[in-house]
Design a protein around this motif. Sequence first.
Motif, PDB file in Angstrom:
ATOM      1  N   THR A 118       9.794  20.654 -54.687  1.00 48.52           N
ATOM      2  CA  THR A 118      10.139  20.278 -53.326  1.00 48.52           C
ATOM      3  C   THR A 118       9.812  21.438 -52.382  1.00 48.52           C
ATOM      4  O   THR A 118      10.426  22.495 -52.471  1.00 48.52           O
ATOM      5  CB  THR A 118      11.637  19.930 -53.216  1.00 48.52           C
ATOM      6  OG1 THR A 118      11.949  18.934 -54.168  1.00 48.52           O
ATOM      7  CG2 THR A 118      11.996  19.470 -51.823  1.00 48.52           C
ATOM      8  N   PRO A 119       8.826  21.246 -51.507  1.00 52.48           N
ATOM      9  CA  PRO A 119       8.521  22.315 -50.557  1.00 52.48           C
ATOM     10  C   PRO A 119       9.618  22.398 -49.512  1.00 52.48           C
ATOM     11  O   PRO A 119      10.213  21.383 -49.133  1.00 52.48           O
ATOM     12  CB  PRO A 119       7.191  21.890 -49.931  1.00 52.48           C
ATOM     13  CG  PRO A 119       7.155  20.412 -50.094  1.00 52.48           C
ATOM     14  CD  PRO A 119       7.952  20.106 -51.331  1.00 52.48           C
ATOM     15  N   SER A 120       9.869  23.590 -49.049  1.00 48.11           N
ATOM     16  CA  SER A 120      10.889  23.743 -48.024  1.00 48.11           C
ATOM     17  C   SER A 120      10.318  23.260 -46.695  1.00 48.11           C
ATOM     18  O   SER A 120       9.133  23.423 -46.416  1.00 48.11           O
ATOM     19  CB  SER A 120      11.334  25.202 -47.931  1.00 48.11           C
ATOM     20  OG  SER A 120      10.221  26.013 -47.629  1.00 48.11           O
ATOM     21  N   GLU A 121      11.155  22.663 -45.916  1.00 47.97           N
ATOM     22  CA  GLU A 121      10.712  22.148 -44.627  1.00 47.97           C
ATOM     23  C   GLU A 121      10.559  23.305 -43.647  1.00 47.97           C
ATOM     24  O   GLU A 121      11.452  24.133 -43.501  1.00 47.97           O
ATOM     25  CB  GLU A 121      11.720  21.131 -44.103  1.00 47.97           C
ATOM     26  CG  GLU A 121      11.785  19.871 -44.950  1.00 47.97           C
ATOM     27  CD  GLU A 121      12.751  18.850 -44.378  1.00 47.97           C
ATOM     28  OE1 GLU A 121      13.057  18.916 -43.176  1.00 47.97           O
ATOM     29  OE2 GLU A 121      13.191  18.004 -45.159  1.00 47.97           O
ATOM     30  N   VAL A 122       9.397  23.346 -42.994  1.00 47.67           N
ATOM     31  CA  VAL A 122       9.107  24.427 -42.057  1.00 47.67           C
ATOM     32  C   VAL A 122       8.958  23.831 -40.663  1.00 47.67           C
ATOM     33  O   VAL A 122       8.247  22.843 -40.468  1.00 47.67           O
ATOM     34  CB  VAL A 122       7.810  25.164 -42.466  1.00 47.67           C
ATOM     35  CG1 VAL A 122       7.479  26.261 -41.485  1.00 47.67           C
ATOM     36  CG2 VAL A 122       7.950  25.698 -43.871  1.00 47.67           C
TER      37      VAL A 122
END
Length: 141
Positions: A118-122
Amino acid sequence: MLQPAAAKVAAPAASDVAANARLLELSAELRCLVCQNESLASSRAPLAEDLRREVRERIAAGDSNPQIISHLTDRYGDFVTYRPPFKARTLLLWLLPPLLLLIGLFLLLRQIRRRKSTPSEVDPAQLAALRKEFDGTSNTQ
């Protein structure tokens, strides 16, 4: 004045030593039906004493350990043994712990993979501000 007589202890016969060893071995494998989490050997309940006496009588009658255990399970059920036999009635008892372990491992691995993938939201605005700051510091040096 009378002197106390010295007490003499009779040496146990060889068969009694073997019978006592078998009694201890069997009593450690059997569960007290009253105490439930104590072995027959360590329980002081009256029923445990009766069961030990019954085991002792069966040993004296010449029964083998499996015959004695079979007699007690026929009479009191599989609960009397710490190691119940693998059969249809005890299938869940034998299969549930490994099944729960496998389910737990599956859920743990799935959770670990989910965290890694899960990529972190930027926030695009924050990313642009960081790029400006980075580009600005590299130009000044």
